[in-house]
Scaffold this motif. Structure first.
Motif, short mmCIF file in Angstrom:
data_model
loop_
_atom_site.label_atom_id
_atom_site.label_comp_id
_atom_site.label_asym_id
_atom_site.label_seq_id
_atom_site.Cartn_x
_atom_site.Cartn_y
_atom_site.Cartn_z
N ILE A 7 0.81 -1.22 0.00
CA ILE A 7 0.00 0.00 0.00
C ILE A 7 0.84 1.26 0.00
N ASP A 13 -6.22 7.30 -6.24
CA ASP A 13 -7.60 6.89 -6.49
C ASP A 13 -8.49 8.05 -6.94
N HIS A 16 -11.03 7.20 -9.51
CA HIS A 16 -11.98 6.14 -9.18
C HIS A 16 -13.41 6.67 -9.24
N LEU A 29 -16.50 3.93 0.81
CA LEU A 29 -15.36 3.14 0.36
C LEU A 29 -14.37 2.94 1.50
N ALA A 30 -14.10 3.98 2.27
CA ALA A 30 -13.17 3.88 3.39
C ALA A 30 -13.67 2.87 4.42
N CYS A 33 -13.27 -0.67 2.99
CA CYS A 33 -11.85 -1.07 3.00
C CYS A 33 -11.38 -1.39 4.41
N LEU A 36 -12.67 -4.74 5.41
CA LEU A 36 -11.94 -5.79 4.73
C LEU A 36 -10.61 -6.07 5.41
N TRP A 37 -9.87 -5.01 5.74
CA TRP A 37 -8.58 -5.19 6.41
C TRP A 37 -8.77 -5.78 7.80
N PRO A 80 -2.07 -0.25 7.19
CA PRO A 80 -3.08 0.80 6.96
C PRO A 80 -3.58 1.45 8.25
#
Length: 115
Positions: A7, A13, A16, A29-30, A33, A36-37, A80
């Motif tokens: 990363i 982005d 995007h 989106l944040a 993400c 997901l992490w 991240p």
């Protein structure tokens, strides 16, 4: 686990499509993400825990060896969030050992303050 994307290479982005939604789209989106992490970190811990208990499945041994070793995979997962892999890794090991103590399978003596 070793498929984590780097990363720190400066992915841009701005082009995007989520940017067309403005602040709300970027926030969504944040959030996605981040979730997901977090799920990847939970999976890392679950795999290491399975290996700790002797249940050898898919990537469990890889996560456990990383946790006991140099923690490069964990560092990549935590990057991240800006978290220290040594601090988080030590906490994960403490949780694994605490689970063993809870189940009566302690590999080391109880601390004097334990109930």
């Amino acid at each position: 686990m070793s498929a984590c994307l780097p990363i720190s290479e400066g992915w841009d982005d701005r082009a995007h499509p989520v940017n067309d939604d403005g602040h709300q789209g970027r926030a969504e989106l944040a959030r996605a993400c981040g979730e997901l992490w977090q799920a990847a970190i939970r999976t890392y811990h679950a795999d290491a825990s399975a290996s700790w208990r002797g249940k050898h499945v898919a990537d469990a041994d890889e996560a456990f060896e990383d946790l006991l070793g140099d923690r490069r995979l964990l560092a990549r997962l935590l990057e991240p969030f800006g978290l220290d892999p040594d601090v988080v890794g030590d906490a994960m090991l403490d949780m694994l050992e605490a689970g063993d103590r809870w189940n009566g399978n302690s590999s080391r003596p109880e601390p004097p303050y334990a109930l």
